[in-house]
Write an enzyme that holds these catalytic residues in place. Sequence first.
Site, mmCIF file in Angstrom:
data_model
loop_
_atom_site.group_PDB
_atom_site.id
_atom_site.type_symbol
_atom_site.label_atom_id
_atom_site.label_comp_id
_atom_site.label_asym_id
_atom_site.label_seq_id
_atom_site.Cartn_x
_atom_site.Cartn_y
_atom_site.Cartn_z
ATOM 1 N N GLU A 1 2.187 -5.047 -15.746
ATOM 2 C CA GLU A 1 0.734 -5.070 -15.519
ATOM 3 C C GLU A 1 0.058 -6.074 -16.462
ATOM 4 O OE1 GLU A 1 0.608 -0.759 -15.838
ATOM 5 O OE2 GLU A 1 -0.317 -0.667 -13.864
ATOM 6 N N GLU B 1 7.133 3.510 -12.565
ATOM 7 C CA GLU B 1 6.392 4.738 -12.913
ATOM 8 C C GLU B 1 6.755 5.950 -12.064
ATOM 9 O OE1 GLU B 1 5.114 1.714 -12.752
ATOM 10 O OE2 GLU B 1 3.730 1.371 -14.408
HETATM 11 N N1 3HC Z 1 8.430 4.507 -23.959
HETATM 12 C C1 3HC Z 1 9.001 5.083 -25.043
HETATM 13 N N2 3HC Z 1 10.289 4.932 -25.368
HETATM 14 C C2 3HC Z 1 11.039 4.175 -24.566
HETATM 15 C C3 3HC Z 1 10.522 3.550 -23.420
HETATM 16 C C4 3HC Z 1 9.148 3.729 -23.132
HETATM 17 N N3 3HC Z 1 8.571 3.150 -22.078
HETATM 18 N N4 3HC Z 1 11.513 2.866 -22.815
HETATM 19 C C5 3HC Z 1 12.609 3.056 -23.552
HETATM 20 N N5 3HC Z 1 12.327 3.852 -24.601
HETATM 21 C C6 3HC Z 1 13.234 4.262 -25.685
HETATM 22 C C7 3HC Z 1 14.320 5.177 -25.191
HETATM 23 O O1 3HC Z 1 13.894 6.519 -25.222
HETATM 24 C C8 3HC Z 1 15.423 4.907 -26.167
HETATM 25 O O2 3HC Z 1 15.121 5.618 -27.338
HETATM 26 P P1 3HC Z 1 16.295 6.197 -28.267
HETATM 27 O O3 3HC Z 1 17.121 5.024 -28.666
HETATM 28 O O4 3HC Z 1 15.568 6.860 -29.370
HETATM 29 O O5 3HC Z 1 17.049 7.158 -27.385
HETATM 30 C C9 3HC Z 1 15.262 3.429 -26.488
HETATM 31 O O6 3HC Z 1 13.914 3.114 -26.117
HETATM 32 C C10 3HC Z 1 16.198 2.510 -25.731
HETATM 33 O O7 3HC Z 1 16.106 2.829 -24.340
HETATM 34 P P2 3HC Z 1 17.402 2.885 -23.411
HETATM 35 O O8 3HC Z 1 18.452 3.679 -24.072
HETATM 36 O O9 3HC Z 1 16.920 3.322 -22.080
HETATM 37 O O10 3HC Z 1 17.820 1.366 -23.420
HETATM 38 P P3 3HC Z 1 18.401 0.480 -22.243
HETATM 39 O O11 3HC Z 1 18.607 -0.865 -22.822
HETATM 40 O O12 3HC Z 1 19.523 1.178 -21.573
HETATM 41 O O13 3HC Z 1 17.224 0.366 -21.155
HETATM 42 C C11 3HC Z 1 15.003 -0.032 -20.347
HETATM 43 C C12 3HC Z 1 16.035 -0.304 -21.464
HETATM 44 C C13 3HC Z 1 15.503 -0.640 -19.035
HETATM 45 C C14 3HC Z 1 13.716 -0.654 -20.744
HETATM 46 C C15 3HC Z 1 14.860 1.497 -20.162
HETATM 47 O O14 3HC Z 1 14.648 2.085 -21.420
HETATM 48 C C16 3HC Z 1 13.717 1.918 -19.291
HETATM 49 O O15 3HC Z 1 13.825 1.860 -18.082
HETATM 50 N N6 3HC Z 1 12.618 2.382 -19.904
HETATM 51 C C17 3HC Z 1 11.513 2.990 -19.201
HETATM 52 C C18 3HC Z 1 10.671 1.975 -18.528
HETATM 53 C C19 3HC Z 1 9.509 2.633 -17.868
HETATM 54 O O16 3HC Z 1 9.594 3.665 -17.231
HETATM 55 N N7 3HC Z 1 8.342 2.006 -18.026
HETATM 56 C C20 3HC Z 1 7.123 2.487 -17.425
HETATM 57 C C21 3HC Z 1 6.412 3.360 -18.404
HETATM 58 S S1 3HC Z 1 5.000 4.077 -17.679
HETATM 59 C C22 3HC Z 1 3.842 2.864 -17.694
HETATM 60 O O17 3HC Z 1 4.088 1.778 -18.128
HETATM 61 C C23 3HC Z 1 2.523 3.263 -17.161
HETATM 62 C C24 3HC Z 1 1.595 2.108 -17.022
HETATM 63 O O18 3HC Z 1 1.425 1.861 -15.656
HETATM 64 C C25 3HC Z 1 0.239 2.367 -17.629
#
Ligand code: 3HC
Length: 707
Positions: free
Chosen positions: A109, A129
């Site tokens: 975004e 999301e």
């Molecule tokens: N918020 C908080 N913590 C997050 C995070 C996030 N969005 N994304 C990842 N983390 C944390 C994980 O919990 C993990 O923490 P830990 O080491 O303490 O367990 C650490 O970051 C590493 O994450 P992964 O183990 O998942 O690492 P990968 O390299 O395997 O994957 C990634 C990386 C592809 C970025 C994956 O973490 C992911 O898909 N994250 C979520 C992405 C997501 O859902 N984003 C949307 C959020 S909602 C949003 O943005 C709303 C907006 O529209 C306003």
Amino acid sequence: MSDLVTYTSDGELAVITINNPPVNALSPAVPEGIAASIERANADPSINGIVLIGGGRTFIAGADIKEFGKVVAGEKEEGSLLPLLLALEDSAKPVVAALHGSAFGGGLEIAMACHYRVADKGAQVGQPEVKLGIIPGAAGTQRLPRLAGVEKAVEMCVSGAPVKAAEALAAGIVDQLITGDLLAGALAFLREKIAAGATPPKTRERHDKLGDEATNAAIFAAAREKAKKTARGLHAPFAAIDAVEAATKLPFDEGCQRERELFRQCLFSDQAKALMHVFFAEREVAKIPGLSPEAKPVAIQQAAIIGAGTMGGGIAMNFANAGVPVLLKETTQEALDRGLATITKNYANTVKKGRLGEEAMQQRLALITPTLSYDGFENADVIIEAVFENMALKKDIFTELDNRAKAGALLASNTSSLNLDEIAATTSRPASVIGLHFFSPANVMRLLEIVRGKATSDETIVSAFALAKLMKKVGVLVGNCHGFVGNRMFFQYMREAYFLVEEGAAVEAVDKALTNFGMAMGLLAVDDMAGIDVGVKVRQENAKNEPAGRRQPLVADKLYALGRYGQKTGAGWYKYDENRRAIPDAEVAALIEQTATEAGIQRREISAEEIVERCVYALINEGAKILEEGFALRAGDIDIVYLNGYGFAAWRGGPMWYADTVGVKNVYDRVCEFHAEHGAWWEPAPLLKRLAETGGTFAAWDKAKTE
Ligand code: 3HC
Ligand code: NAI
């Protein structure tokens, strides 16, 4: 300026770098830092343009999911990225977002509010999301269709699936791919734009890709139809479609308002809470308290499997899929041929579906070496035994492995019910022995229960987790109790389904209540798929260790006696047509009624609510016992087992999370009623009782354990 965002310059261009490891999530100081940097750049007459880039391994993975939990709990004000996005888009000086790693959620975004986007070839963009039970909340549903078109935006916002850089370029989400150094490429790109005197384009002012009403109506209708099938029970995908639809019908500002309303409805829902729990539980599950930090996984370069049957074949495919050569041992050429034929057929089906190339299939098959001897086993880093469920046979095999395997090799058993410690005791190295309980079909199912014996070493455990990761599975550490975690709970769960039909619920009513609740399949349909014969044998084994005098199910044994083993014989709880479609069977209904009458069971109307309570609370009660006995580390781990191995709906969060959602006290009270009505199977778990009496939750129990 915030520590999480740094401001530097490269000549006449400002470079804003986000440094919030590990994934540059948008913790509050990040948007603040970006906003302050944009202001600074605009106030500095020596600056002509701005590059926004992520430090570390990624651009921005999205909003900080932990913060949502605080907002929902009322501990924190709800923030909005919208003012920052307007500041970016309205910046008088052009802003280019330089993307690598993931530009997800709020990250995409932000990028879409910049005037330009360039991306490293390995970058991915997405609006994931929905996987958290919410929708984009910072105009993603409004800007994405303006860049990528309505159909692509719907697809991305509804599926949540990431899109690779090249596809994002083709869709119009990014403007250029960068080879080589990303920052240098972004700077050069921006200099070119500035030199050409281009007016920085504002995504929100674009309308050229928003389509016409008739085409859009068809896109939205098709998306809603598809979501009814693929996102059964979920709210967020439908909200995402509504929000993109608003982008096509309302002016930008009003569209953003509509998106906000829908976003908030989702954010405060039980589904979002459950799915966010799942997100963190999946990551927590691999963290094992108390393991030595010195424990390092063995490098897995060669694997070996004993037994090329149902499980061994699937496990061999997992190794081949991960590029690891694997020896596959059988006792006879015939069994070996049969095992390999099944593997080849499975791969050929994947090729037919277009999900694997012919060449890749051949490469994978070439990694599997069939054998009738133990030759080469001395080179294996991991050996998995998957022979018949027979203790004497398994002991013989482990004695042999002890003689042959190299020091440090992982010696694993895929047993589903035998005592791992007894198997380990036949070797001189019980520390290297572990249970790797795969689920059938082993090449498909994501769950891997990692069974820790009393002597299993830390190195062996970390190696097993590394193996799970290599195979793209979710490993869950469980203790060595009968049925481990998943099946031990399943015994209680299935028993209630059996009892319910005997007490008056129709077979299909039990299954419908469970699928309406969100289960992937009804329990009796599962029984038919797994084999009623298998279930009967398991129950006979279990009965040897159960207290005498407890009520036992009756009808399943009668189906077995009639040769109705389920799908494989064309009839079980249901009858099956040639397409394996389950059809309710009046004969079974009559058999149930007759059996119940003979046994003096009072038949009655049973509501869908009671069906769900009986089945799911049986899971919860047993889960609570397992937890307190220490056979699972966390309630969240049990949830992960049920979501990945037993078709429990992710949006319910798993059985233990669901207990918290309903209220542990409410669950406990019902369990006590069931105990009074149905007897000893329903003995309340002491932990459930304690949590109910102290107003506790399983989530808080987990938290207290990890703190
Ligand atoms: N918020 C908080 N913590 C997050 C995070 C996030 N969005 N994304 C990842 N983390 C944390 C994980 O919990 C993990 O923490 P830990 O080491 O303490 O367990 C650490 O970051 C590493 O994450 P992964 O183990 O998942 O690492 P990968 O390299 O395997 O994957 C990634 C990386 C592809 C970025 C994956 O973490 C992911 O898909 N994250 C979520 C992405 C997501 O859902 N984003 C949307 C959020 S909602 C949003 O943005 C709303 C907006 O529209 C306003
Ligand atoms: P299966 O009967 O399909 O395969 C077992 C294979 O082992 C047979 O092909 C047999 O010829 C072979 N075998 C027997 N002795 C051998 C020896 N000494 N050397 C080499 N091969 C030998 O059995 P399945 O279903 O694959 O089960 C294997 C193990 O996995 C069992 O312990 C079972 O409890 C467990 N398991 C089974 C699951 C399932 O759904 N089938 C799920 C999870 C675990």
